[in-house]
Every structure is written in structure tokens, then in C-alpha cells.
Design a protein around this motif. Structure first.
Motif, PDB file in Angstrom:
ATOM      1  N   ASN A 340      73.237 -37.215  16.410  1.00 34.54           N
ATOM      2  CA  ASN A 340      72.939 -38.390  17.230  1.00 34.54           C
ATOM      3  C   ASN A 340      71.903 -39.337  16.648  1.00 34.54           C
ATOM      4  OD1 ASN A 340      74.681 -37.437  19.312  1.00 34.54           O
ATOM      5  ND2 ASN A 340      73.068 -36.047  19.976  1.00 34.54           N
ATOM      6  N   ASN A 341      71.112 -38.883  15.695  1.00 37.33           N
ATOM      7  CA  ASN A 341      70.027 -39.712  15.182  1.00 37.33           C
ATOM      8  C   ASN A 341      70.055 -39.807  13.668  1.00 37.33           C
ATOM      9  OD1 ASN A 341      68.975 -38.206  17.812  1.00 37.33           O
ATOM     10  ND2 ASN A 341      68.040 -40.223  17.725  1.00 37.33           N
ATOM     11  N   SER A 342      71.261 -39.867  13.131  1.00 38.83           N
ATOM     12  CA  SER A 342      71.396 -40.019  11.684  1.00 38.83           C
ATOM     13  C   SER A 342      71.277 -41.490  11.313  1.00 38.83           C
ATOM     14  CB  SER A 342      72.759 -39.489  11.220  1.00 38.83           C
ATOM     15  OG  SER A 342      73.803 -40.318  11.697  1.00 38.83           O
ATOM     16  N   GLU A 343      70.847 -41.749  10.120  1.00 34.08           N
ATOM     17  CA  GLU A 343      70.696 -43.130   9.670  1.00 34.08           C
ATOM     18  C   GLU A 343      72.035 -43.859   9.637  1.00 34.08           C
ATOM     19  OE1 GLU A 343      70.348 -43.401   5.127  1.00 34.08           O
ATOM     20  OE2 GLU A 343      69.516 -41.415   5.562  1.00 34.08           O
ATOM     21  N   GLN A 344      73.134 -43.131   9.326  1.00 34.86           N
ATOM     22  CA  GLN A 344      74.437 -43.771   9.198  1.00 34.86           C
ATOM     23  C   GLN A 344      74.904 -44.376  10.514  1.00 34.86           C
ATOM     24  OE1 GLN A 344      73.793 -40.647   8.234  1.00 34.86           O
ATOM     25  NE2 GLN A 344      74.130 -40.556   6.020  1.00 34.86           N
ATOM     26  N   ALA A 345      74.789 -43.587  11.605  1.00 38.92           N
ATOM     27  CA  ALA A 345      75.262 -44.068  12.902  1.00 38.92           C
ATOM     28  C   ALA A 345      74.436 -45.247  13.391  1.00 38.92           C
ATOM     29  CB  ALA A 345      75.212 -42.929  13.917  1.00 38.92           C
ATOM     30  N   VAL A 346      73.115 -45.158  13.261  1.00 37.42           N
ATOM     31  CA  VAL A 346      72.232 -46.224  13.734  1.00 37.42           C
ATOM     32  C   VAL A 346      72.423 -47.488  12.906  1.00 37.42           C
ATOM     33  CG1 VAL A 346      69.828 -46.923  14.013  1.00 37.42           C
ATOM     34  CG2 VAL A 346      70.539 -44.608  14.655  1.00 37.42           C
ATOM     35  N   LEU A 347      72.501 -47.326  11.598  1.00 38.73           N
ATOM     36  CA  LEU A 347      72.601 -48.484  10.716  1.00 38.73           C
ATOM     37  C   LEU A 347      73.898 -49.260  10.935  1.00 38.73           C
ATOM     38  CD1 LEU A 347      70.844 -49.735   8.501  1.00 38.73           C
ATOM     39  CD2 LEU A 347      72.270 -48.566   6.822  1.00 38.73           C
ATOM     40  N   LYS A 348      74.978 -48.562  11.162  1.00 36.43           N
ATOM     41  CA  LYS A 348      76.264 -49.226  11.381  1.00 36.43           C
ATOM     42  C   LYS A 348      76.202 -50.121  12.617  1.00 36.43           C
ATOM     43  CE  LYS A 348      81.182 -48.341  12.173  1.00 36.43           C
ATOM     44  NZ  LYS A 348      82.236 -47.299  12.337  1.00 36.43           N
ATOM     45  N   GLU A 349      75.664 -49.590  13.725  1.00 38.69           N
ATOM     46  CA  GLU A 349      75.571 -50.371  14.955  1.00 38.69           C
ATOM     47  C   GLU A 349      74.605 -51.539  14.793  1.00 38.69           C
ATOM     48  OE1 GLU A 349      74.964 -49.669  19.776  1.00 38.69           O
ATOM     49  OE2 GLU A 349      74.744 -47.988  18.362  1.00 38.69           O
ATOM     50  N   TYR A 350      73.531 -51.314  14.087  1.00 41.30           N
ATOM     51  CA  TYR A 350      72.509 -52.338  13.846  1.00 41.30           C
ATOM     52  C   TYR A 350      73.099 -53.524  13.107  1.00 41.30           C
ATOM     53  CZ  TYR A 350      68.325 -54.270  11.433  1.00 41.30           C
ATOM     54  OH  TYR A 350      67.345 -55.082  10.914  1.00 41.30           O
ATOM     55  N   LEU A 351      73.801 -53.269  12.012  1.00 41.12           N
ATOM     56  CA  LEU A 351      74.342 -54.348  11.202  1.00 41.12           C
ATOM     57  C   LEU A 351      75.465 -55.107  11.917  1.00 41.12           C
ATOM     58  CD1 LEU A 351      74.345 -52.634   7.689  1.00 41.12           C
ATOM     59  CD2 LEU A 351      72.804 -54.425   8.505  1.00 41.12           C
ATOM     60  N   GLU A 352      76.288 -54.393  12.671  1.00 48.05           N
ATOM     61  CA  GLU A 352      77.343 -55.046  13.443  1.00 48.05           C
ATOM     62  C   GLU A 352      76.752 -55.977  14.494  1.00 48.05           C
ATOM     63  OE1 GLU A 352      80.664 -55.160  13.196  1.00 48.05           O
ATOM     64  OE2 GLU A 352      80.493 -54.036  11.318  1.00 48.05           O
ATOM     65  N   TRP A 353      75.674 -55.530  15.121  1.00 52.48           N
ATOM     66  CA  TRP A 353      75.002 -56.335  16.147  1.00 52.48           C
ATOM     67  C   TRP A 353      74.403 -57.593  15.537  1.00 52.48           C
ATOM     68  CZ3 TRP A 353      69.487 -56.832  17.173  1.00 52.48           C
ATOM     69  CH2 TRP A 353      69.190 -57.397  18.427  1.00 52.48           C
ATOM     70  N   LEU A 354      73.782 -57.475  14.359  1.00 52.24           N
ATOM     71  CA  LEU A 354      73.178 -58.635  13.712  1.00 52.24           C
ATOM     72  C   LEU A 354      74.223 -59.693  13.378  1.00 52.24           C
ATOM     73  CD1 LEU A 354      70.482 -57.290  11.205  1.00 52.24           C
ATOM     74  CD2 LEU A 354      70.144 -58.290  13.465  1.00 52.24           C
ATOM     75  N   LYS A 355      75.417 -59.262  13.002  1.00 49.84           N
ATOM     76  CA  LYS A 355      76.466 -60.208  12.632  1.00 49.84           C
ATOM     77  C   LYS A 355      76.860 -61.120  13.790  1.00 49.84           C
ATOM     78  CE  LYS A 355      78.589 -57.241   9.102  1.00 49.84           C
ATOM     79  NZ  LYS A 355      79.775 -56.402   8.766  1.00 49.84           N
ATOM     80  N   ASN A 356      76.654 -60.635  15.007  1.00 47.38           N
ATOM     81  CA  ASN A 356      77.063 -61.391  16.197  1.00 47.38           C
ATOM     82  C   ASN A 356      75.926 -62.184  16.842  1.00 47.38           C
ATOM     83  OD1 ASN A 356      79.792 -60.458  16.180  1.00 47.38           O
ATOM     84  ND2 ASN A 356      79.038 -58.469  16.912  1.00 47.38           N
ATOM     85  N   ILE A 357      74.778 -62.206  16.180  1.00 48.63           N
ATOM     86  CA  ILE A 357      73.631 -62.958  16.722  1.00 48.63           C
ATOM     87  C   ILE A 357      73.652 -64.402  16.206  1.00 48.63           C
ATOM     88  CG2 ILE A 357      71.119 -63.192  16.530  1.00 48.63           C
ATOM     89  CD1 ILE A 357      70.858 -60.282  17.017  1.00 48.63           C
TER      90      ILE A 357
END
Length: 357
Positions: A340-357
Motif C-alpha cells: 500500500n505504500n510503495s513508491e510505484q503506486a504513489v508516484l503513478k497517481e501523483y504524476l497522473e494527477w499533475l497532468k490534469n492540473i
């Protein structure tokens, strides 16, 4: 993408560690990843990967125009698109926006206790939030606070994550007997609630005198610290509870512990808990912030109310007495953190969110 993390200092702490974590993992995923420390450097500077573009501003006061324009020059030079501001560094990011309007500001709130505050206690933050493009929070109560109190709509909950390091120096060697050490990795300040730990230590000393407690974290030598040390002395705990101050080799320290604890009265999602799990340590923690989303009582650790002295004591004793339970909890918590707290899972959601800002 070209993103820079901004943090006030690089002394060891949860928000500071996350700023370094984001900068390091992003350096392998995007075109440019930078990190800016505004007020002071610290032990975490040595953990910044060489691929990260680092800048120290040496800001002297709240409105240091030299620092602001140095930050602007840095952003122009490296064509920065996003400022990811951690904690109170949102203010210099706001000042940067005034002189460099094209920059996008993401504010990352790590302060779990803020969810109990009113808008009047956060007037400056509220004003600056009109210049934010998005807010990241580390627990769901903060998410609700930003939505309802700040009236800010682009809010993303992202759990903290931790990184494994196998190149850390081995500097700190804990006192006490091997296999009988209880570690609390937390700065010596009010929300960390060390008084609960000391109450447990007093009882445990009577029944299990070979077991020792080890407090690792920044010591401000203030009234909180003074009272803590006076309690240790008054209860003859000098050879039961050891204080080490701020240390850099946290992974090495955790490996020497047998049981790990956190006794906070408020938290977001403590990085220390994730580090405990990464190192397969059994834990006793309090039910604050996002901790209950990580620890499921009796399955991958013990979780107790922050004011329940007796239950904290009994939970620690249960781990002292049962090595099989310690192994079971350590393995289970490690699995939880990796899932639940791996860098891969967090980073993927983070970058996808930034693209939509």
C-alpha cells in the motif's frame, strides 16, 4: 515534467524525508527533479541522489527578496513547471508566484493536527491558497479540512511512502541488551506524547528490567524535553530509557530494535511507521491520523488509544513475552507497507494527477 520540491530545512523529520523521497524517485521518472531547502540544511542532505538538482537558499527572514529572486532564477534556468511545496514552505512559493506567475504551485500538507484548527488560525494559508494549483494531503481528515475549511477543491490524498537504503552509514549503536530494545523514532515534542511511553517504561522496568527504551529524534532542549528528562531521573530510568537526539542512520538504528513504538496524540501518516514496516519490526502504535489504515490490531501490530496507559503497557508486554508474535507482526506489516505504500503506486497517481492540473 520538470518539478522541484521545496522544504524549509533538511533536518530529519517526516515532511523533510518525504521531500527528499519525492525528489529522489522523480529523478528517475521525469525530465528534471529538483529540491530546494529554504532556511537550513541538515542530515538529510546526504540522502539526496546525485541526479537531483539541489539548491540551498539560505533564507534569512519570512520575506527575503534575495532568496525569492534566487529561487526564480533557479526555476527559469531549469525551466521548472511545478513547485511542490512541503509544509510552511508554501509561503515562499506564494512569493515566487508573484514574481514568476507561470509557475504552478502544489502544496503538500503533512500536519495532521491542522484538521482540529479553525480558519482564523490559518488566515495566511487561506490567502495563499488562492494561488495554489493543487493540494496534497497525507490523511483523509486533512482532505476534508482543505475541502470544507479552505474551500479548496483540487485536493489529493496520497499516503506517504518510504524507500529502502542499503548504503546508509552505521554510526549509532544502541545501548542495552541485544534482542531487548524498544525503539521510538520521533522528535521530542508535544504531539509525540512521550509521557505515555515513560508510563509504560516505569511498569516494564519492574517486571522486565533487561528491556530498554530508546528515543531517537530531534531534541530542542525546551520545556518538553526538560520535563521528559526530569521524569526519567525521578523514576530512576536512566539505565532504562536512553535519549540519542537527532540521528542520520535511522535504518541502522531500526535494525537494532526488537520492538518499535509510536505514542503520538496526532499524526498524518508517520514515515517512521513505514520505516518500521520496511524493516519488518513489530509495533505498538496509537490510533491517530492514518495509522489505523496501516495497522490492523492483532494482525500486523497492536493499536491503542493515545491516552490508554494500561493497554499500551499490556501490548508492549505481549510482544516482550512472545517472539513468534513479534515475527508474525513484523512480516505482516512489511507486506502491508510494500503493498500500500510503495513508491510505484504513489508516484503513478501523483504524476497522473499533475497532468490534469
Amino acid at each position: 515534467m520538470r518539478i522541484v520540491q521545496i522544504i524549509d530545512s533538511l533536518e530529519v523529520g517526516g515532511a523533510e524525508q518525504m521531500a527528499v523521497n519525492y525528489a529522489n524517485v522523480l529523478s528517475k521518472e521525469i525530465t528534471f527533479s529538483g529540491l530546494v531547502s529554504t532556511r537550513s540544511e541538515g542530515n538529510l542532505k546526504s540522502k539526496i541522489d546525485k541526479e537531483v538538482g539541489y539548491l540551498f537558499l539560505n533564507k534569512r527572514n519570512a520575506i527575503d527578496l534575495v532568496a525569492v529572486f534566487n529561487l526564480k532564477s533557479y526555476c527559469k534556468k531549469y525551466k521548472i513547471e511545478y513547485i511542490h511545496a512541503h509544509g510552511t514552505s508554501y509561503f515562499i512559493s506564494f512569493l515566487l508566484k508573484l514574481v514568476y506567475p507561470k509557475i504552478k504551485i502544489i502544496w503538500h500538507d503533512h500536519t495532521g493536527a491542522r484538521s482540529d484548527e479553525k480558519l482564523k488560525q490559518n488566515k495566511l494559508l487561506w490567502f495563499c491558497s488562492f494561488f495554489f494549483n493543487g493540494i496534497i494531503v497525507v490523511d483523509h481528515t486533512l482532505e476534508k479540512w482543505c475541502l470544507n475549511t479552505l474551500n479548496f477543491k483540487k485536493v489529493l490524498y496520497l499516503p506517504n511512502f518510504t524507500l529502502f537504503s542499503d548504503s546508509e552509514s552505521e554510526i549509532t549503536f544502541l545501548k542495552g541488551k541485544e534482542g531487548k530494545r524498544i525503539l521510538c523514532l520521533a522528535n521530542l515534542r508535544y504531539p509525540k506524547n512521550h509521557s505515555l511511553l515513560l508510563k509504560g517504561a516505569i511498569k516494564i522496568k519492574k517486571e522486565y528490567p533487561d528491556w530498554t527504551f530508546h528515543l531517537v529524534g530531534k531534541d530542542l532542549h525546551d520545556e518538553y524535553s526538560k520535563q521528559l528528562k526530569e521524569t526519567i531521573k525521578a523514576n530512576d530510568l536512566n539505565e532504562t530509557v536512553y535519549i540519542y537526539g537527532l540521528r542520520d542512520d535511522t535504518a541502522h538504528i531500526i535494525k537494532q530494535a526488537t520492538v518499535c513504538v509510536l505514542t503520538s496524540v496526532s499524526e498524518g501518516l508517520p514515515v517512521a511507521l513505514l520505516e518500521y514496516g520496511l524493516n519488518k519490526k513489530p509495533v505498538v502504535v496509537t490510533d491517530v491520523g492514518e495509522i489505523p489504515l496501516i495497522i490492523h490490531d492483532g494482525k500486523n501490530g497492536f493499536i491503542v488509544p493515545s491516552e490508554n496507559e494500561e493497554l499500551f503497557y499490556k501490548s508492549v508486554v505481549a510482544l516482550i513475552k512472545n517472539s513468534d508474535l513479534r515475527f508474525k507482526f513484523g512480516e505482516a506489516l512489511h507486506e502491508t507497507v510494500m503493498k500500500n505504500n510503495s513508491e510505484q503506486a504513489v508516484l503513478k497517481e501523483y504524476l497522473e494527477w499533475l497532468k490534469n492540473i
